[in-house]
Design a protein around this motif. Sequence first.
Motif, PDB file in Angstrom:
ATOM      1  N   ALA A  38      -4.090   0.968  -1.172  1.00 40.92           N
ATOM      2  CA  ALA A  38      -5.490   0.956  -0.734  1.00 40.92           C
ATOM      3  C   ALA A  38      -5.633   1.573   0.660  1.00 40.92           C
ATOM      4  CB  ALA A  38      -6.019  -0.479  -0.743  1.00 40.92           C
ATOM      5  N   LYS A  39      -4.707   1.228   1.537  1.00 37.45           N
ATOM      6  CA  LYS A  39      -4.721   1.784   2.890  1.00 37.45           C
ATOM      7  C   LYS A  39      -4.490   3.296   2.853  1.00 37.45           C
ATOM      8  CE  LYS A  39      -2.568   0.967   7.427  1.00 37.45           C
ATOM      9  NZ  LYS A  39      -1.578   0.109   8.157  1.00 37.45           N
ATOM     10  N   ALA A  40      -3.557   3.737   2.019  1.00 44.12           N
ATOM     11  CA  ALA A  40      -3.267   5.164   1.898  1.00 44.12           C
ATOM     12  C   ALA A  40      -4.483   5.935   1.393  1.00 44.12           C
ATOM     13  CB  ALA A  40      -2.082   5.374   0.963  1.00 44.12           C
ATOM     14  N   ALA A  41      -5.198   5.373   0.430  1.00 41.69           N
ATOM     15  CA  ALA A  41      -6.389   6.047  -0.100  1.00 41.69           C
ATOM     16  C   ALA A  41      -7.411   6.281   1.003  1.00 41.69           C
ATOM     17  CB  ALA A  41      -6.993   5.218  -1.230  1.00 41.69           C
ATOM     18  N   ARG A  42      -7.605   5.281   1.865  1.00 41.16           N
ATOM     19  CA  ARG A  42      -8.573   5.438   2.959  1.00 41.16           C
ATOM     20  C   ARG A  42      -8.091   6.500   3.951  1.00 41.16           C
ATOM     21  NH1 ARG A  42      -9.648  -0.010   1.584  1.00 41.16           N
ATOM     22  NH2 ARG A  42      -7.769  -0.815   2.594  1.00 41.16           N
ATOM     23  N   LYS A  43      -6.803   6.520   4.257  1.00 46.10           N
ATOM     24  CA  LYS A  43      -6.286   7.491   5.221  1.00 46.10           C
ATOM     25  C   LYS A  43      -6.295   8.908   4.655  1.00 46.10           C
ATOM     26  CE  LYS A  43      -3.388   4.500   8.099  1.00 46.10           C
ATOM     27  NZ  LYS A  43      -4.087   4.894   9.357  1.00 46.10           N
TER      28      LYS A  43
ATOM     29  N   LEU B 175     -10.956  -7.305   0.256  1.00 48.91           N
ATOM     30  CA  LEU B 175     -11.038  -7.803   1.640  1.00 48.91           C
ATOM     31  C   LEU B 175     -10.790  -6.680   2.641  1.00 48.91           C
ATOM     32  CD1 LEU B 175      -9.236 -11.249   1.336  1.00 48.91           C
ATOM     33  CD2 LEU B 175     -11.593 -10.881   2.123  1.00 48.91           C
ATOM     34  N   SER B 176      -9.762  -5.864   2.396  1.00 39.84           N
ATOM     35  CA  SER B 176      -9.492  -4.772   3.337  1.00 39.84           C
ATOM     36  C   SER B 176     -10.589  -3.719   3.275  1.00 39.84           C
ATOM     37  CB  SER B 176      -8.126  -4.152   3.062  1.00 39.84           C
ATOM     38  OG  SER B 176      -8.058  -3.604   1.763  1.00 39.84           O
ATOM     39  N   ASP B 177     -11.226  -3.550   2.114  1.00 36.40           N
ATOM     40  CA  ASP B 177     -12.358  -2.628   2.018  1.00 36.40           C
ATOM     41  C   ASP B 177     -13.537  -3.132   2.862  1.00 36.40           C
ATOM     42  OD1 ASP B 177     -13.896  -0.389   0.772  1.00 36.40           O
ATOM     43  OD2 ASP B 177     -15.042  -2.041  -0.105  1.00 36.40           O
ATOM     44  N   ALA B 178     -13.731  -4.451   2.867  1.00 37.46           N
ATOM     45  CA  ALA B 178     -14.840  -5.024   3.633  1.00 37.46           C
ATOM     46  C   ALA B 178     -14.545  -5.092   5.122  1.00 37.46           C
ATOM     47  CB  ALA B 178     -15.159  -6.419   3.100  1.00 37.46           C
ATOM     48  N   LEU B 179     -13.308  -5.416   5.493  1.00 33.36           N
ATOM     49  CA  LEU B 179     -13.002  -5.768   6.880  1.00 33.36           C
ATOM     50  C   LEU B 179     -12.078  -4.788   7.589  1.00 33.36           C
ATOM     51  CD1 LEU B 179     -12.373  -9.564   6.234  1.00 33.36           C
ATOM     52  CD2 LEU B 179     -14.486  -8.504   7.083  1.00 33.36           C
ATOM     53  N   GLY B 180     -11.428  -3.894   6.861  1.00 35.14           N
ATOM     54  CA  GLY B 180     -10.501  -2.973   7.482  1.00 35.14           C
ATOM     55  C   GLY B 180      -9.054  -3.361   7.205  1.00 35.14           C
ATOM     56  N   ASP B 181      -8.142  -2.493   7.621  1.00 35.23           N
ATOM     57  CA  ASP B 181      -6.730  -2.663   7.296  1.00 35.23           C
ATOM     58  C   ASP B 181      -5.958  -3.509   8.297  1.00 35.23           C
ATOM     59  OD1 ASP B 181      -6.654  -1.048   4.903  1.00 35.23           O
ATOM     60  OD2 ASP B 181      -6.912   0.716   6.193  1.00 35.23           O
ATOM     61  N   GLU B 182      -6.581  -3.932   9.380  1.00 40.70           N
ATOM     62  CA  GLU B 182      -5.850  -4.667  10.416  1.00 40.70           C
ATOM     63  C   GLU B 182      -6.281  -6.124  10.476  1.00 40.70           C
ATOM     64  OE1 GLU B 182      -3.318  -3.189  11.755  1.00 40.70           O
ATOM     65  OE2 GLU B 182      -3.854  -1.376  10.667  1.00 40.70           O
ATOM     66  N   ILE B 183      -6.351  -6.767   9.338  1.00 41.97           N
ATOM     67  CA  ILE B 183      -6.776  -8.171   9.268  1.00 41.97           C
ATOM     68  C   ILE B 183      -5.639  -9.072   8.807  1.00 41.97           C
ATOM     69  CG2 ILE B 183      -8.387  -9.803   8.201  1.00 41.97           C
ATOM     70  CD1 ILE B 183      -9.663  -7.912  10.215  1.00 41.97           C
ATOM     71  N   PHE B 184      -4.893  -8.669   7.816  1.00 42.51           N
ATOM     72  CA  PHE B 184      -3.856  -9.548   7.260  1.00 42.51           C
ATOM     73  C   PHE B 184      -2.606  -8.760   6.926  1.00 42.51           C
ATOM     74  CE2 PHE B 184      -6.591  -8.194   3.757  1.00 42.51           C
ATOM     75  CZ  PHE B 184      -5.689  -7.749   2.801  1.00 42.51           C
TER      76      PHE B 184
ATOM     77  N   ALA C  39      -9.390 -10.265  17.555  1.00 43.39           N
ATOM     78  CA  ALA C  39      -8.293  -9.598  18.256  1.00 43.39           C
ATOM     79  C   ALA C  39      -8.146  -8.127  17.883  1.00 43.39           C
ATOM     80  CB  ALA C  39      -6.989 -10.327  17.975  1.00 43.39           C
ATOM     81  N   GLY C  40      -8.691  -7.746  16.732  1.00 45.33           N
ATOM     82  CA  GLY C  40      -8.551  -6.370  16.280  1.00 45.33           C
ATOM     83  C   GLY C  40      -7.205  -6.070  15.664  1.00 45.33           C
ATOM     84  N   ARG C  41      -6.444  -7.109  15.329  1.00 47.77           N
ATOM     85  CA  ARG C  41      -5.141  -6.936  14.685  1.00 47.77           C
ATOM     86  C   ARG C  41      -4.802  -8.229  13.938  1.00 47.77           C
ATOM     87  NH1 ARG C  41      -0.871  -9.365  17.332  1.00 47.77           N
ATOM     88  NH2 ARG C  41      -1.357 -10.294  19.365  1.00 47.77           N
ATOM     89  N   PRO C  42      -3.874  -8.160  12.982  1.00 52.07           N
ATOM     90  CA  PRO C  42      -3.492  -9.393  12.261  1.00 52.07           C
ATOM     91  C   PRO C  42      -2.916 -10.426  13.225  1.00 52.07           C
ATOM     92  CG  PRO C  42      -2.700  -7.445  11.119  1.00 52.07           C
ATOM     93  CD  PRO C  42      -3.202  -6.976  12.439  1.00 52.07           C
ATOM     94  N   MET C  43      -3.407 -11.649  13.134  1.00 47.76           N
ATOM     95  CA  MET C  43      -3.028 -12.675  14.103  1.00 47.76           C
ATOM     96  C   MET C  43      -2.071 -13.726  13.563  1.00 47.76           C
ATOM     97  SD  MET C  43      -4.124 -11.952  17.023  1.00 47.76           S
ATOM     98  CE  MET C  43      -3.892 -13.504  17.881  1.00 47.76           C
TER      99      MET C  43
END
Length: 830
Positions: free
Chosen positions: A414-419, A793-802, A818-822
């Motif tokens: 999913a991340k690769a498709a967006r990039k 979830l990553s489509d809604a919130l981005g790739d840096e959540i989990f 934080a803008g990154r997985p915590m």
Amino acid sequence: MSEASNERVYGPQYKLIGKNYATADLLAKVTGRSKYAEDFRAEGMLFCKLLLSPLPHARVRHIDAREALAMPGVRAILTADDLPAPADTLTDNGTVIKASKWGERGLTMEPVYQGEPVLAVAAVDELTAAEAIEKIRIDFEPLPFVVDPLDTLRPGGPNPRTDGNIWTTPAGATAPAVTELKWTDADFEEANRERLPMGKTPDEWSYGDVAAGFRNSALVLDETFVTPDTSHQTLEPRSAMAYWQNGKVYLHSGAQSTAQTRPAIARWLNIDPEKVVFISEYTGGGFGSKITGGVTMIVPALLAKKANAPVMMRISREEETFIGRARPGFQVRMKVGFSKEGRILAVDMFVISDNGPYDAQGDAPTSGRMVSLLYQPQAMRWRGVTVLTNTPPRSAQSAPGGMQGISIIEPIIAKAARKLGLDQVAIRYINCPEGKAQYGPLIKGQMQHATSAFLKEALQRGAEKFNWQGRVARSPKRMGAKVRGVGVSLSCYVGGTTGFDGLLVITPEGRVRFQSGIGNLGTESVIDVHRAGAEVLGVPWEKCDVTWGDTSKNFPFTCVSGGSQTTHAMTRAAHAVAMDARQKLQEIAAKSLGGKPEDYTVANERVFRKGSAGMTLAQAAQRAIELGGKYDGHEAPDGVNKLTKASVAALAGQGLVAAAKDQYPRDGMTHSYVASFAEIEVDVETGKYYVVDFLAYADVGTVIHPRALGGQVLGRSTLGIGHAIGQKWVFDPHYGVMVSKRFHHSKPPTILDVPVNMQWEALDIPDPETPVGARGIGEPPVGGGCASILNALSDALGDEIFRRAPVNADTILTSLEAGRPMQHPLTAHI
């Protein structure tokens, strides 16, 4: 649930296959007349309670049970010293593992996890047994423990077993053994960069030029991901009741096979299988945790023998969490290389599997095979290590290894498709398996291959039904605090085995009785598969009976209901035995009416020649008894299992007795596939999210029973969704004890988590390598259920959540801020 799927007509060429019907057990289930293990009672029955270890690893120095034994109503105490020697066990895929000194027993003097049974008390009632447990004094010697696989792999880290910390198969050996493996400080440098360390592993395979694949890639992603350990959480715990009569033990419990649980009990008790009668008409779920029951079921059997009275062992929800099995969690690092078109050119997959303390599980190697088949990388390397820990025992849980592998690679895709600027459906379509798709590892220098794969069709049709393009184009995605996201995932798992037996009797009353050794655990395959036999014989279903649930009723050699094998394996067996019965009917007619057997047709409850007289099935059954020999069961056919032969002999003289082994050819390994689609809505102010819509489109070959198929597709998808939204174990690492000990602590999904609009559909394209065309479905939907939610979830919130599952509200809130997985990227059980 949507009823749209019920509008479709499956199997138009068939009278029974592909049609909905009311199963023979339905009325009992909905009226409460179905009896599970805890419902049985016997005169003079005692009740058993278990004493569980409070420590994650210890040695019992001394047991003082004098005060308990002196209590009125206490009849017997059982310890490990009363147990027979260790015996063989049976895996989810039907493989026999020889007994080893590291194998699990019903009770132990060296508990290797908190909650392991140490002894059992039988008393006149549960209150007395519980009070007796409180009066027993045990002197435990604490031993080193570990709950996180990485901790034991560190230099000088504690070992979970006195002999070592990993399972490996030594050179020249046929069975795995516990040995020791420690990585170096240099290996663990990667952990400081929040990446999974990759030290030495005992298992590795590869194919293709992995290094060249990465060099030629337009995009390379290197990700670390952690999947949860999850209890099976079957609604019925592994309660059991046992008594002895005339030298035989009668045992009531739940299991995923009736026929194959009897020999497992015999092995655990070290007695002849003929001395075991296993009764399991209804089982409240299994998901892999009750393949052949569980070794603790011998506790009431041995107590019953010692106390000379029936004994009931009712397992509480907390006890079930400890002894009821769980899915191994993974700590994984995966590097994936993509072309600019999205084709996967190379995969480097490194897996650490948390095995718990006992028998080696196959999740780690299976994960590599499923990733190789499902995404068809041009080159791939897999490395893995199965690590022991002092946490409750693991076993196969729906899609073992497949669920974890899919949940890890799917967010990367999913991340690769967006990039790369590609559509999520398109990038999966280009990597889909099709036809006799090949996959690793190499066996004798050759790639393995599937019997068939039509997943591209399922993905296309699913995208249309889900209105994928319309949902993607919808704008805006965010309205106020609510954000919507859509996700798609591929999923697959093995879908069938071969070589089992079918057994039926055509009675002098003209009825067809199918003998079913399949476990009745809610999937309906215990009954469904036999409709394939009725279809071959041309007999109306109302003239058929299915006998199941009690080994004294004579069953054939039957597969366990694990590995999604039942529908495939046992429709083949049902087809084979129906063909044998048809041949016998034709021969009986020729002997009675003249002519050649091949001149006769079997249809409409008759065997007849065109333009000539015939016989009813009732008349043919009576004639079979008169002829005897192979026709009425006095002679069993060659090639069938010894269990089947014994059952044939027991049924002899009851009518026309047919038995046959599935010997149909098969080119390739059978798998089933699912394309899953999900839409979620997230409240970014609270972190709470809901699954709004869900669709699973299945490629499972011929549809046998649409309603049961839909229940499996959506039910197992829900199990996968649970891994994404909340289900997990939590441990206190300092004391090595579980925090999530109760049903509600581990948070399996409830009806409130299921989307109102949840749909399924199936291609209904027959698999060409099996006579009925059907494949299994129990496990393929699980990975898609989990991964489609993660991708939404990553489509809604981005790739840096989990970077781990499940994804909870606190993870979303802190990561957004934080803008990154915590969450910690490597630690297990948090």
